[in-house]
Design a protein around this motif. Structure first.
Motif, PDB file in Angstrom:
ATOM      1  N   ALA A   1       0.831  -1.205   0.000  1.00 27.03           N
ATOM      2  CA  ALA A   1       0.000   0.000   0.000  1.00 27.03           C
ATOM      3  C   ALA A   1       0.864   1.253   0.000  1.00 27.03           C
ATOM      4  N   PHE A   2       1.854   1.283   0.880  1.00 26.44           N
ATOM      5  CA  PHE A   2       2.721   2.456   0.964  1.00 26.44           C
ATOM      6  C   PHE A   2       3.550   2.626  -0.305  1.00 26.44           C
ATOM      7  N   GLY A   3       4.126   1.543  -0.778  1.00 21.37           N
ATOM      8  CA  GLY A   3       4.957   1.616  -1.978  1.00 21.37           C
ATOM      9  C   GLY A   3       4.166   2.029  -3.197  1.00 21.37           C
ATOM     10  N   ALA A   4       3.048   1.350  -3.445  1.00 18.82           N
ATOM     11  CA  ALA A   4       2.235   1.668  -4.620  1.00 18.82           C
ATOM     12  C   ALA A   4       1.652   3.071  -4.525  1.00 18.82           C
ATOM     13  N   GLY A   5       1.123   3.428  -3.357  1.00 23.85           N
ATOM     14  CA  GLY A   5       0.551   4.766  -3.178  1.00 23.85           C
ATOM     15  C   GLY A   5       1.579   5.871  -3.340  1.00 23.85           C
ATOM     16  N   SER A   6       2.754   5.674  -2.766  1.00 22.78           N
ATOM     17  CA  SER A   6       3.822   6.677  -2.881  1.00 22.78           C
ATOM     18  C   SER A   6       4.268   6.856  -4.325  1.00 22.78           C
TER      19      SER A   6
ATOM     20  N   PHE B   1      -1.594  12.868  -1.338  1.00 18.67           N
ATOM     21  CA  PHE B   1      -0.856  11.679  -0.909  1.00 18.67           C
ATOM     22  C   PHE B   1      -1.675  10.792   0.032  1.00 18.67           C
ATOM     23  N   VAL B   2      -2.576  11.361   0.806  1.00 19.00           N
ATOM     24  CA  VAL B   2      -3.484  10.536   1.622  1.00 19.00           C
ATOM     25  C   VAL B   2      -4.381   9.718   0.695  1.00 19.00           C
ATOM     26  N   VAL B   3      -4.920  10.363  -0.332  1.00 17.46           N
ATOM     27  CA  VAL B   3      -5.792   9.654  -1.273  1.00 17.46           C
ATOM     28  C   VAL B   3      -5.016   8.565  -2.007  1.00 17.46           C
ATOM     29  N   PHE B   4      -3.793   8.858  -2.429  1.00 17.86           N
ATOM     30  CA  PHE B   4      -3.008   7.821  -3.089  1.00 17.86           C
ATOM     31  C   PHE B   4      -2.614   6.711  -2.120  1.00 17.86           C
TER      32      PHE B   4
ATOM     33  N   ILE C   1      -4.621   5.679   0.252  1.00 19.92           N
ATOM     34  CA  ILE C   1      -5.856   4.886   0.289  1.00 19.92           C
ATOM     35  C   ILE C   1      -5.977   4.051  -0.981  1.00 19.92           C
ATOM     36  N   LEU C   2      -5.685   4.656  -2.128  1.00 17.95           N
ATOM     37  CA  LEU C   2      -5.712   3.909  -3.392  1.00 17.95           C
ATOM     38  C   LEU C   2      -4.707   2.760  -3.350  1.00 17.95           C
ATOM     39  N   GLY C   3      -3.510   3.028  -2.851  1.00 17.81           N
ATOM     40  CA  GLY C   3      -2.503   1.973  -2.715  1.00 17.81           C
ATOM     41  C   GLY C   3      -2.985   0.867  -1.800  1.00 17.81           C
ATOM     42  N   GLY C   4      -3.673   1.228  -0.715  1.00 18.12           N
ATOM     43  CA  GLY C   4      -4.231   0.225   0.191  1.00 18.12           C
ATOM     44  C   GLY C   4      -5.307  -0.609  -0.479  1.00 18.12           C
ATOM     45  N   ALA C   5      -6.178   0.056  -1.231  1.00 15.52           N
ATOM     46  CA  ALA C   5      -7.229  -0.676  -1.949  1.00 15.52           C
ATOM     47  C   ALA C   5      -6.630  -1.636  -2.960  1.00 15.52           C
ATOM     48  N   VAL C   6      -5.613  -1.182  -3.653  1.00 13.78           N
ATOM     49  CA  VAL C   6      -4.957  -2.029  -4.646  1.00 13.78           C
ATOM     50  C   VAL C   6      -4.244  -3.194  -3.959  1.00 13.78           C
ATOM     51  N   ALA C   7      -3.604  -2.935  -2.825  1.00  9.59           N
ATOM     52  CA  ALA C   7      -2.901  -4.000  -2.102  1.00  9.59           C
ATOM     53  C   ALA C   7      -3.871  -5.073  -1.622  1.00  9.59           C
ATOM     54  N   VAL C   8      -5.020  -4.647  -1.119  1.00  4.33           N
ATOM     55  CA  VAL C   8      -6.031  -5.618  -0.673  1.00  4.33           C
ATOM     56  C   VAL C   8      -6.596  -6.361  -1.880  1.00  4.33           C
ATOM     57  N   LEU C   9      -6.905  -5.631  -2.946  1.00  7.51           N
ATOM     58  CA  LEU C   9      -7.413  -6.258  -4.165  1.00  7.51           C
ATOM     59  C   LEU C   9      -6.401  -7.253  -4.714  1.00  7.51           C
ATOM     60  N   LEU C  10      -5.151  -6.883  -4.650  1.00  9.66           N
ATOM     61  CA  LEU C  10      -4.071  -7.753  -5.129  1.00  9.66           C
ATOM     62  C   LEU C  10      -4.115  -9.091  -4.413  1.00  9.66           C
ATOM     63  N   ARG C  11      -4.332  -9.062  -3.116  1.00  8.79           N
ATOM     64  CA  ARG C  11      -4.369 -10.293  -2.322  1.00  8.79           C
ATOM     65  C   ARG C  11      -5.666 -11.064  -2.532  1.00  8.79           C
TER      66      ARG C  11
END
Length: 173
Positions: free
Chosen positions: A19-24, A80-83, A85-95
């Motif tokens: 989440a942090f890596g993708a969002g950043s 960056f907060v929104v990204f 959150i987007l990174g978190g959503a993608v990380a969960v979706l990824l799993r």
């Protein structure tokens, strides 16, 4: 014979890393994209100033002409907060759907569509007129680049063998 429900053994810290890596990466790519475009047009920081001013002061998007660094700072925090959150959503979706095991273009498309839908909804609700001022193609281009960066990061961490093949295919390895 009953088979037990499938459980994941991926620790939460791994999801947070994704989440942090993708969002950043996604957030940084979009910020640099608009910094470059704004600078080429001779008005650096115009886009985040515009978005921040409309978001925080409810000003009419077409009336915003000055760059306000306080609005750039406020909007950058939101961005960056929104990204994140987007990174978190993608990380969960990824799993959840093992998206990383699918074709890389599917991962790119999923991230891009998620970013586009979220931005369009947020802009319509909280920043009216911004899409018209900035331009839908520019926003789409920025989100596509961000999705490519996020997908590349996730692909390189979850499927290094596929990542090496992709890099070889585009003659970068």
């Amino acid at each position: 014979m009953n088979t037990p429900a499938r459980t994941t053994s991926v620790p939460a810290s791994s999801i947070l890393y994704d989440a942090f890596g993708a969002g950043s990466i996604g957030g940084t790519i979009v910020a640099l994209f608009f910094l470059a475009l704004d600078s080429i047009q001779g008005r650096p920081f115009h886009t985040p100033s515009l978005m921040g001013t409309v978001l925080f002061t409810s000003a009419n998007a077409s009336a915003v002409t000055d760059v306000r660094m306080d609005m750039v700072a406020y909007y950058t925090l939101v961005h960056f907060v929104v990204f994140g959150i987007l990174g978190g959503a993608v990380a969960v979706l990824l799993r959840q759907v093992e998206l990383h095991a699918k074709h890389p273009v599917l991962m790119l498309a999923a991230i891009f569509l998620l970013a586009e839908v979220l931005f369009a909804a947020a802009a319509a609700l909280m920043m009216p007129g911004v899409v018209a001022e900035v331009g839908a193609l520019r926003i789409g281009g920025a989100n596509l680049l961000a999705a490519a960066g996020m997908a590349s990061f996730l692909l390189s961490t979850h499927q290094p063998d596929v990542w090496r093949r992709v890099m070889h295919a585009v003659h970068l390895a």
